[in-house]
Design a protein around this motif. Structure first.
Motif, mmCIF file in Angstrom:
data_model
loop_
_atom_site.group_PDB
_atom_site.id
_atom_site.type_symbol
_atom_site.label_atom_id
_atom_site.label_comp_id
_atom_site.label_asym_id
_atom_site.label_seq_id
_atom_site.Cartn_x
_atom_site.Cartn_y
_atom_site.Cartn_z
ATOM 1 N N ALA A 137 -8.915 7.056 -10.043
ATOM 2 C CA ALA A 137 -8.175 8.285 -10.305
ATOM 3 C C ALA A 137 -6.950 8.070 -11.190
ATOM 4 O O ALA A 137 -6.401 9.037 -11.724
ATOM 5 C CB ALA A 137 -7.737 8.926 -8.984
ATOM 6 N N HIS A 138 -6.539 6.804 -11.355
ATOM 7 C CA HIS A 138 -5.321 6.510 -12.113
ATOM 8 C C HIS A 138 -5.611 5.397 -13.118
ATOM 9 O O HIS A 138 -5.657 4.219 -12.758
ATOM 10 C CB HIS A 138 -4.193 6.088 -11.167
ATOM 11 N N TRP A 146 0.839 -1.199 0.000
ATOM 12 C CA TRP A 146 0.000 0.000 0.000
ATOM 13 C C TRP A 146 0.875 1.250 0.000
ATOM 14 O O TRP A 146 0.631 2.200 -0.756
ATOM 15 C CB TRP A 146 -0.922 -0.030 1.216
ATOM 16 N N GLY A 147 1.909 1.255 0.818
ATOM 17 C CA GLY A 147 2.831 2.387 0.811
ATOM 18 C C GLY A 147 3.592 2.491 -0.494
ATOM 19 O O GLY A 147 3.760 3.583 -1.047
ATOM 20 N N ILE A 148 4.045 1.354 -1.022
ATOM 21 C CA ILE A 148 4.816 1.356 -2.267
ATOM 22 C C ILE A 148 3.946 1.778 -3.448
ATOM 23 O O ILE A 148 4.396 2.515 -4.337
ATOM 24 C CB ILE A 148 5.442 -0.033 -2.491
ATOM 25 N N LEU A 149 2.696 1.324 -3.478
ATOM 26 C CA LEU A 149 1.777 1.746 -4.535
ATOM 27 C C LEU A 149 1.627 3.260 -4.537
ATOM 28 O O LEU A 149 1.706 3.916 -5.594
ATOM 29 C CB LEU A 149 0.421 1.075 -4.337
ATOM 30 N N ARG A 150 1.403 3.839 -3.395
ATOM 31 C CA ARG A 150 1.225 5.286 -3.334
ATOM 32 C C ARG A 150 2.519 6.035 -3.673
ATOM 33 O O ARG A 150 2.485 7.117 -4.244
ATOM 34 C CB ARG A 150 0.683 5.685 -1.962
ATOM 35 N N GLU A 151 3.670 5.424 -3.320
ATOM 36 C CA GLU A 151 4.948 6.017 -3.700
ATOM 37 C C GLU A 151 5.100 6.022 -5.220
ATOM 38 O O GLU A 151 5.529 7.019 -5.822
ATOM 39 C CB GLU A 151 6.103 5.246 -3.062
ATOM 40 N N ALA A 152 4.729 4.908 -5.863
ATOM 41 C CA ALA A 152 4.815 4.831 -7.326
ATOM 42 C C ALA A 152 3.919 5.878 -7.980
ATOM 43 O O ALA A 152 4.329 6.557 -8.937
ATOM 44 C CB ALA A 152 4.422 3.427 -7.792
ATOM 45 N N LEU A 153 2.707 6.024 -7.470
ATOM 46 C CA LEU A 153 1.785 7.005 -8.042
ATOM 47 C C LEU A 153 2.253 8.427 -7.771
ATOM 48 O O LEU A 153 2.110 9.314 -8.621
ATOM 49 C CB LEU A 153 0.378 6.779 -7.484
ATOM 50 N N ARG A 154 2.827 8.640 -6.596
ATOM 51 C CA ARG A 154 3.347 9.974 -6.283
ATOM 52 C C ARG A 154 4.474 10.354 -7.248
ATOM 53 O O ARG A 154 4.616 11.522 -7.620
ATOM 54 C CB ARG A 154 3.845 10.019 -4.838
ATOM 55 N N GLN A 155 5.257 9.332 -7.662
ATOM 56 C CA GLN A 155 6.352 9.586 -8.596
ATOM 57 C C GLN A 155 5.899 9.470 -10.046
ATOM 58 O O GLN A 155 6.721 9.386 -10.954
ATOM 59 C CB GLN A 155 7.505 8.623 -8.300
ATOM 60 N N GLN A 156 4.564 9.474 -10.238
ATOM 61 C CA GLN A 156 3.960 9.493 -11.575
ATOM 62 C C GLN A 156 4.406 8.303 -12.427
ATOM 63 O O GLN A 156 4.808 8.457 -13.589
ATOM 64 C CB GLN A 156 4.263 10.826 -12.275
ATOM 65 N N HIS A 157 4.285 7.128 -11.837
ATOM 66 C CA HIS A 157 4.604 5.900 -12.569
ATOM 67 C C HIS A 157 3.745 5.816 -13.824
ATOM 68 O O HIS A 157 2.516 5.943 -13.766
ATOM 69 C CB HIS A 157 4.346 4.679 -11.672
ATOM 70 N N GLU A 158 4.376 5.598 -14.967
ATOM 71 C CA GLU A 158 3.669 5.617 -16.245
ATOM 72 C C GLU A 158 3.236 4.239 -16.721
ATOM 73 O O GLU A 158 2.283 4.113 -17.486
ATOM 74 C CB GLU A 158 4.561 6.267 -17.307
#
Length: 312
Positions: A247-248, A208-220
């Motif tokens: 949202a993504h 859950w933390g890693i997912l949000r980190e990826a989205l925060r870094q705009q994972h494409e």
């Protein structure tokens, strides 16, 4: 026979005795969880003398230089004077700011540390609820975004720590032990690659933390999250995951029960050899995930896993 000197006690033990066993046999109640050098609950410090250390790499060079050792990984070979890890002295205080149930068996614990703690999504901490009660838990919070440290505790089975956790109230003070960097993390170099996050039970917490980190870094690249629970009531982050997926557009979320897992795993298809897969959960769950990923063609060096070991 080597002699041990700890907490005002002195006694002889057989040469090559396991240090953790020797301490607990003497009634010193050194906590442990895994006996594999992973949980770090059994920290002790060598004041005089040295041990045969089977896992020196499990601690940082700084901690080793200070004399800290993991008792479960050490054997007594000579006279030894030790200090036990004292959470009141050696741990960081943290105040309970919230304790609530996300599902019938998952307790969400939010803590405010006494000072800022630098960590990364996917790491884990040893939580101390008393002088001899400690367990490692993965961080579910996102540094720089969440104002607290968040943990998801699996309370399905009785246990000393989970039993104590049921009684936690806002304002209670716990102690934090070792911060550990497990296998799980997000690498910005993955930003365009497919990312699969496969979790069982509270193995979802670090992901859950890693997912949000990826989205925060705009994972494409496309992100696929698969969460397996005993039954649908235990998909404890279902609403939050669905909100993120809405949202993504690159995020796909699948919520499965244990009985559905085999069929879904059998249908996993590799869309790119660049896929990165992060796995977390019980040993059996992670083994099932890893086996299917191997058959699907995901290279082994692109699969990262943390296993939640049952208490030995």
């Amino acid at each position: 026979m080597p002699e041990l000197h700890v907490a005002g006690q002195s006694w002889s033990v057989s040469s090559a005795s396991n240090l953790l066993d020797a301490l607990n046999a003497a009634g010193l109640r050194v906590p442990y969880s895994c006996r594999a050098g992973s949980c770090h609950a059994c920290l002790v410090r060598c004041v005089r003398g040295e041990v045969e250390n089977a896992a020196p790499e499990a601690l940082s060079p700084e901690r080793l230089a200070e004399g800290w050792r993991l008792a479960c990984q050490c054997r007594v070979v000579d006279e030894l004077t030790l200090e036990l890890f004292d959470p009141a002295r050696d741990g960081l205080p943290a105040t309970v700011v919230a304790s609530d149930w996300l599902s019938p068996s998952v307790l969400r614990l939010r803590l405010q540390p006494g000072k800022a703690l630098r960590y990364s999504a996917g790491q884990h901490l040893v939580l101390w609820a008393g002088a001899a009660l400690a367990r490692p838990y993965s961080l579910a919070s996102l540094p720089g975004e969440d104002a607290w440290l968040e943990f998801h505790l699996d309370c399905r089975q009785p246990g000393a720590f989970s039993d104590a956790a049921r009684q936690f109230q806002p304002g209670d003070v716990l102690r934090l032990g070792e911060l550990r960097g497990g296998a799980l993390h997000y690498d910005p170099d993955w930003h365009s690659r497919p990312l699969w996050l496969l979790a069982a039970g509270t193995g979802l917490a670090p992901l859950w933390g890693i997912l949000r980190e990826a989205l925060r870094q705009q994972h494409e690249g496309p992100i696929r999250v698969l969460h397996v629970a005993h039954d649908s009531s235990e998909h404890y982050l279902a609403e939050a995951l669905r909100a993120l997926a809405a949202a993504h557009p690159q995020l796909q979320v699948e919520l499965l029960t244990a009985t559905e897992l085999a069929a879904v795993l059998a249908e996993l298809k590799l869309v790119s050899r660049q896929t990165r897969a992060l796995l977390c959960g019980s040993p059996a769950s992670v083994e099932s995930f890893a086996r299917r990923l191997y058959l699907a063609g995901v290279p082994r060096n692109q699969v990262l896993a943390d296993v939640f070991l049952p208490r030995a």
